[in-house]
Scaffold this motif. Structure first.
Motif, PDB file in Angstrom:
ATOM      1  N   LEU A   1     113.654  69.483   8.339  1.00 39.02           N
ATOM      2  CA  LEU A   1     114.234  69.013   9.607  1.00 39.02           C
ATOM      3  C   LEU A   1     115.704  69.433   9.669  1.00 39.02           C
ATOM      4  O   LEU A   1     116.482  69.045   8.795  1.00 39.02           O
ATOM      5  CB  LEU A   1     114.131  67.488   9.673  1.00 39.02           C
ATOM      6  N   PRO A   2     116.079  70.241  10.670  1.00 31.40           N
ATOM      7  CA  PRO A   2     117.514  70.577  10.753  1.00 31.40           C
ATOM      8  C   PRO A   2     118.333  69.307  10.933  1.00 31.40           C
ATOM      9  O   PRO A   2     117.964  68.431  11.712  1.00 31.40           O
ATOM     10  CB  PRO A   2     117.598  71.450  12.017  1.00 31.40           C
ATOM     11  N   LYS A   3     119.432  69.187  10.205  1.00 32.17           N
ATOM     12  CA  LYS A   3     120.253  67.979  10.297  1.00 32.17           C
ATOM     13  C   LYS A   3     121.361  68.160  11.327  1.00 32.17           C
ATOM     14  O   LYS A   3     122.040  67.220  11.699  1.00 32.17           O
ATOM     15  CB  LYS A   3     120.858  67.638   8.928  1.00 32.17           C
ATOM     16  N   GLU A   4     121.554  69.424  11.715  1.00 29.89           N
ATOM     17  CA  GLU A   4     122.580  69.703  12.711  1.00 29.89           C
ATOM     18  C   GLU A   4     122.021  70.741  13.679  1.00 29.89           C
ATOM     19  O   GLU A   4     121.293  71.643  13.262  1.00 29.89           O
ATOM     20  CB  GLU A   4     123.818  70.288  12.000  1.00 29.89           C
ATOM     21  N   ARG A   5     122.356  70.574  14.941  1.00 30.47           N
ATOM     22  CA  ARG A   5     121.987  71.606  15.928  1.00 30.47           C
ATOM     23  C   ARG A   5     123.240  71.959  16.698  1.00 30.47           C
ATOM     24  O   ARG A   5     123.799  71.102  17.378  1.00 30.47           O
ATOM     25  CB  ARG A   5     120.919  71.104  16.883  1.00 30.47           C
ATOM     26  N   ALA A   6     123.664  73.193  16.576  1.00 27.12           N
ATOM     27  CA  ALA A   6     124.856  73.645  17.307  1.00 27.12           C
ATOM     28  C   ALA A   6     124.372  74.433  18.519  1.00 27.12           C
ATOM     29  O   ALA A   6     123.631  75.406  18.377  1.00 27.12           O
ATOM     30  CB  ALA A   6     125.727  74.503  16.406  1.00 27.12           C
ATOM     31  N   THR A   7     124.826  73.977  19.696  1.00 24.52           N
ATOM     32  CA  THR A   7     124.280  74.505  20.944  1.00 24.52           C
ATOM     33  C   THR A   7     125.402  75.057  21.804  1.00 24.52           C
ATOM     34  O   THR A   7     126.513  74.510  21.811  1.00 24.52           O
ATOM     35  CB  THR A   7     123.577  73.346  21.705  1.00 24.52           C
ATOM     36  N   ALA A   8     125.119  76.119  22.536  1.00 26.49           N
ATOM     37  CA  ALA A   8     126.117  76.623  23.493  1.00 26.49           C
ATOM     38  C   ALA A   8     125.423  77.203  24.708  1.00 26.49           C
ATOM     39  O   ALA A   8     124.359  77.820  24.590  1.00 26.49           O
ATOM     40  CB  ALA A   8     126.976  77.705  22.845  1.00 26.49           C
TER      41      ALA A   8
ATOM     42  N   THR B   1     124.789  67.912   7.631  1.00 24.85           N
ATOM     43  CA  THR B   1     125.565  67.347   8.744  1.00 24.85           C
ATOM     44  C   THR B   1     127.050  67.687   8.596  1.00 24.85           C
ATOM     45  O   THR B   1     127.913  66.994   9.115  1.00 24.85           O
ATOM     46  CB  THR B   1     125.407  65.811   8.780  1.00 24.85           C
ATOM     47  N   ASP B   2     127.337  68.751   7.853  1.00 24.04           N
ATOM     48  CA  ASP B   2     128.739  69.063   7.552  1.00 24.04           C
ATOM     49  C   ASP B   2     129.416  69.946   8.604  1.00 24.04           C
ATOM     50  O   ASP B   2     130.534  70.412   8.412  1.00 24.04           O
ATOM     51  CB  ASP B   2     128.831  69.747   6.179  1.00 24.04           C
ATOM     52  N   GLY B   3     128.712  70.200   9.714  1.00 25.87           N
ATOM     53  CA  GLY B   3     129.332  70.990  10.787  1.00 25.87           C
ATOM     54  C   GLY B   3     129.275  72.493  10.557  1.00 25.87           C
ATOM     55  O   GLY B   3     129.871  73.257  11.319  1.00 25.87           O
ATOM     56  N   ALA B   4     128.562  72.932   9.521  1.00 26.46           N
ATOM     57  CA  ALA B   4     128.555  74.369   9.207  1.00 26.46           C
ATOM     58  C   ALA B   4     127.914  75.192  10.340  1.00 26.46           C
ATOM     59  O   ALA B   4     128.370  76.301  10.652  1.00 26.46           O
ATOM     60  CB  ALA B   4     127.821  74.607   7.887  1.00 26.46           C
ATOM     61  N   ALA B   5     126.868  74.635  10.958  1.00 28.08           N
ATOM     62  CA  ALA B   5     126.203  75.378  12.033  1.00 28.08           C
ATOM     63  C   ALA B   5     127.158  75.538  13.214  1.00 28.08           C
ATOM     64  O   ALA B   5     127.251  76.601  13.835  1.00 28.08           O
ATOM     65  CB  ALA B   5     124.931  74.648  12.466  1.00 28.08           C
ATOM     66  N   ARG B   6     127.888  74.474  13.504  1.00 27.81           N
ATOM     67  CA  ARG B   6     128.858  74.508  14.610  1.00 27.81           C
ATOM     68  C   ARG B   6     129.955  75.542  14.319  1.00 27.81           C
ATOM     69  O   ARG B   6     130.348  76.315  15.192  1.00 27.81           O
ATOM     70  CB  ARG B   6     129.444  73.100  14.776  1.00 27.81           C
ATOM     71  N   ILE B   7     130.409  75.558  13.049  1.00 25.13           N
ATOM     72  CA  ILE B   7     131.468  76.525  12.683  1.00 25.13           C
ATOM     73  C   ILE B   7     130.932  77.954  12.855  1.00 25.13           C
ATOM     74  O   ILE B   7     131.597  78.833  13.393  1.00 25.13           O
ATOM     75  CB  ILE B   7     131.957  76.266  11.237  1.00 25.13           C
ATOM     76  N   ALA B   8     129.690  78.171  12.414  1.00 29.18           N
ATOM     77  CA  ALA B   8     129.094  79.516  12.535  1.00 29.18           C
ATOM     78  C   ALA B   8     129.003  79.915  14.005  1.00 29.18           C
ATOM     79  O   ALA B   8     129.316  81.061  14.385  1.00 29.18           O
ATOM     80  CB  ALA B   8     127.710  79.533  11.885  1.00 29.18           C
ATOM     81  N   LEU B   9     128.585  78.951  14.840  1.00 30.26           N
ATOM     82  CA  LEU B   9     128.441  79.250  16.273  1.00 30.26           C
ATOM     83  C   LEU B   9     129.802  79.544  16.897  1.00 30.26           C
ATOM     84  O   LEU B   9     129.959  80.509  17.660  1.00 30.26           O
ATOM     85  CB  LEU B   9     127.778  78.060  16.978  1.00 30.26           C
ATOM     86  N   GLU B  10     130.800  78.730  16.543  1.00 31.04           N
ATOM     87  CA  GLU B  10     132.128  78.937  17.139  1.00 31.04           C
ATOM     88  C   GLU B  10     132.709  80.286  16.727  1.00 31.04           C
ATOM     89  O   GLU B  10     133.295  80.993  17.546  1.00 31.04           O
ATOM     90  CB  GLU B  10     133.070  77.795  16.727  1.00 31.04           C
ATOM     91  N   SER B  11     132.512  80.640  15.471  1.00 27.67           N
ATOM     92  CA  SER B  11     133.106  81.921  15.047  1.00 27.67           C
ATOM     93  C   SER B  11     132.342  83.092  15.680  1.00 27.67           C
ATOM     94  O   SER B  11     132.932  84.114  16.058  1.00 27.67           O
ATOM     95  CB  SER B  11     133.213  81.999  13.524  1.00 27.67           C
ATOM     96  N   LEU B  12     131.043  82.926  15.868  1.00 20.92           N
ATOM     97  CA  LEU B  12     130.261  83.959  16.572  1.00 20.92           C
ATOM     98  C   LEU B  12     130.791  84.128  18.001  1.00 20.92           C
ATOM     99  O   LEU B  12     131.016  85.253  18.474  1.00 20.92           O
ATOM    100  CB  LEU B  12     128.789  83.528  16.602  1.00 20.92           C
ATOM    101  N   LEU B  13     131.022  83.002  18.669  1.00 27.46           N
ATOM    102  CA  LEU B  13     131.455  83.074  20.064  1.00 27.46           C
ATOM    103  C   LEU B  13     132.885  83.608  20.181  1.00 27.46           C
ATOM    104  O   LEU B  13     133.217  84.351  21.110  1.00 27.46           O
ATOM    105  CB  LEU B  13     131.348  81.693  20.736  1.00 27.46           C
ATOM    106  N   GLU B  14     133.710  83.247  19.190  1.00 30.42           N
ATOM    107  CA  GLU B  14     135.091  83.750  19.196  1.00 30.42           C
ATOM    108  C   GLU B  14     135.110  85.271  19.178  1.00 30.42           C
ATOM    109  O   GLU B  14     135.779  85.912  19.994  1.00 30.42           O
ATOM    110  CB  GLU B  14     135.797  83.216  17.945  1.00 30.42           C
ATOM    111  N   SER B  15     134.332  85.852  18.268  1.00 32.31           N
ATOM    112  CA  SER B  15     134.349  87.319  18.206  1.00 32.31           C
ATOM    113  C   SER B  15     133.666  87.920  19.439  1.00 32.31           C
ATOM    114  O   SER B  15     134.058  88.979  19.920  1.00 32.31           O
ATOM    115  CB  SER B  15     133.718  87.828  16.898  1.00 32.31           C
ATOM    116  N   ALA B  16     132.679  87.194  19.983  1.00 28.92           N
ATOM    117  CA  ALA B  16     132.014  87.707  21.194  1.00 28.92           C
ATOM    118  C   ALA B  16     132.966  87.674  22.398  1.00 28.92           C
ATOM    119  O   ALA B  16     132.935  88.579  23.237  1.00 28.92           O
ATOM    120  CB  ALA B  16     130.751  86.889  21.479  1.00 28.92           C
TER     121      ALA B  16
END
Ligand code: FAD
Ligand code: MLT
Ligand code: ZN
Length: 482
Positions: free
Chosen positions: A227-234, A301-316
């Protein structure tokens, strides 16, 4: 003129009476009011009649019904939640067919968390099964707009897709074992919970996606996942259509392939959703051409998925791929964005008459497909409003069309087949498919003739004859007449 109800023959009457006795009063429905919603398909294109609806409570009862029906030559139309998009669960208009609805068979027989499996009956509602898995700290990833009413038996029989295919695959990829009642009433107990079982033909695959034409799926062993413990959405606005493919590549790599969803929506579809569907809110100030709803799952739940998503979007953003973005800050906001995605389906219905499609092409060809299809339909019908959306991460576009504003709906719908044919031409020219996830059912049966070779059609018909020699299972669906 009122149509006369069908009068069953003596043999049919006797068979129906035995079926009713076997099922008892809870298992039989024949009053018009209760039956009506089950005789119309979810698009409201087909309306049928039937002898009655059998609602068996267990596999043994399904076996008995089919054995009786087989001897008497009664035709059976299997039905789950009746949310299918291709008319597969609707009986024809003769009134001679028997509806077999699996809704009462809704037990979860077993959850084996250590084996990452659950064994469930066909009538379980998909959303309930997601909940059962979650209770065991597991994920059952099949997810789609109709999940509150569709049943797992219908999902498997139609090999449903939905919003998590990019990571977890279609319904057929989520099954380890099946229990099926064959048309003559024999039970195949194939509920194996094995990850590896290389003992000859993989028979379950023949029934998955067979749309009720070969037998009744009564239970299944489903695969579960951590079960994913975090879902980072945009929800992001992209520069142009080609960007969708580039962004998808980047999102898969940057997330270590933890990308769960990647959905395309035209900007004006968000406006339509806000206009027509209560509770839907378009989060951007501007109507962008194209938007992508993406979601990455994370194991902690450490926010790693959110960090990955934010850095992906930053470079995009830096590279000009993404021009605007909304990142939900709470579970509520996330739910609102997903609600918007679901709402665009209903919004299009409210805007007027529509022609629906469910095509797929290789992911890299999606932009070309949309451009070529747009050019083709606009040439055929100036003013037509293409409404392409969907599971772009899987190359699956619901290339829907809305009527020109000033054209009567009747005139537009009069050209349904012609428009569909042309759109399918474009998909096929790009090595695509005319049905990515909804199946063939009744509405695409004839189109199948265009995209299957003689050898493929021959194999399909031979399988049908082998399993259903009397042609009693869901006649007129999926397999084109010879
Ligand atoms: P039904 O519609 O009842 O039946 C579907 C087919 O399976 C019929 O041919 C029927 O005869 C057969 N059948 C049903 N149960 C059995 C059984 N136990 N054994 C043998 N045959 C059986 N689909 C997608 O793939 N992806 C989506 O994203 C998606 N989104 C949707 C959104 C909305 C709002 C709606 C209304 C539909 C959507 N669908 C989608 C279509 C539909 O929900 C799926 O096709 C779903 O899998 C159908 O399940 P059901 O239980 O309603 O089956
Ligand atoms: C979706 O992806 O929302 C559905 O498949 C569309 C539909 O069923 O009409
Ligand atoms: Zn879809």
């Amino acid at each position: 003129m009122t149509e006369m109800p069908y009068t069953p023959t003596d043999v049919e009457r006797d068979a129906l009476s035995r079926i009713r006795t076997c099922l008892g009063p809870k298992g039989w429905v024949d009053d018009a009011e209760t039956l009506t919603p089950w005789l119309i398909d979810s698009r409201r294109v087909y309306e049928g009649r039937c002898l009655g609806m059998a609602r068996p409570a267990n596999t043994q009862e399904v076996a008995e019904i089919l054995a009786i029906a087989y001897k008497a030559g009664l035709q059976i139309v299997p039905q789950g939640g009746n949310t299918g998009r291709v008319g597969g669960a609707t009986p024809d208009t003769t009134g001679r067919q028997l509806l077999l609805n699996l809704g009462r068979m809704n037990s979860v027989r077993d959850v084996d968390a250590a084996n990452y499996t659950m064994t469930v009956e066909a009538g379980c509602i998909l959303k309930d099964l997601q909940g059962v898995a979650e209770q065991a700290d597991r994920l059952f990833p099949l997810s789609l707009g109709a999940e509150g009413s569709c049943q797992i038996g219908g999902n498997l029989a139609s090999n449903a897709g939905g919003i998590n295919v990019v990571r977890y695959g279609n319904a057929r990829d989520l099954v380890l074992g099946l229990e099926v009642v064959l048309p003559d009433g024999r039970i195949w107990s194939g509920l194996r919970r094995l990850r590896k079982d290389n003992t000859g033909y993989d028979l379950k695959q023949i029934f998955l996606g067979s749309e009720g034409t070969l037998g009744i799926i009564t239970a299944a062993v489903l695969k579960l996942f951590p079960l994913p413990k975090e879902r980072a959405t945009a929800l992001v606005a992209i520069a142009d259509l080609d960007t969708a493919v580039t962004l998808l590549e980047r999102a898969r790599s940057a997330s270590g392939d933890a990308l769960m969803s990647f959905e395309l929506m035209p900007g004006f579809a968000l406006d339509w959703a806000e206009k027509y569907v209560e509770g839907a809110k378009q989060p951007f100030d501007t109507t962008y051409d194209w938007t992508i709803l993406m979601e990455i799952g994370g194991p902690r739940t450490d926010g790693a998925a959110r960090i990955a998503l934010e850095s992906l979007l930053e470079s995009a953003f830096e590279d000009g791929l993404v021009i605007d973005a909304v990142l939900p800050q709470s579970e509520d906001q996330r739910a609102q964005i997903w609600f918007l995605r679901e709402a665009i389906v209903e919004a299009q219905v409210r805007e007027g008459a529509q022609v629906k499609h469910d095509v797929s092409v290789p992911v890299s060809q999606v932009p070309r497909f949309i451009r070529e299809a747009n050019a083709a339909v606009e040439e055929m019908m100036p003013g037509i409003r293409p409404y392409p959306f969907g599971h772009v991460g899987d190359g699956n576009i619901h290339y829907n069309l809305s009527q020109p504003i000033d054209m009567p709906a009747r005139e537009f719908l009069g050209r349904y087949a012609e428009l569909q044919h042309r759109v399918h031409d474009v998909a096929l020219s790009l090595d695509g498919s005319i049905s990515a996830e909804h199946g063939i059912g009744r509405s695409k049966r004839d189109e199948l003739l265009r995209c299957k070779s003689a050898v493929e059609l021959d194999m399909m018909r031979s399988l049908k004859t082998l399993f259903d020699p009397k042609g009693l299972m869901n006649p007129g669906k999926t397999i084109p007449d010879a």
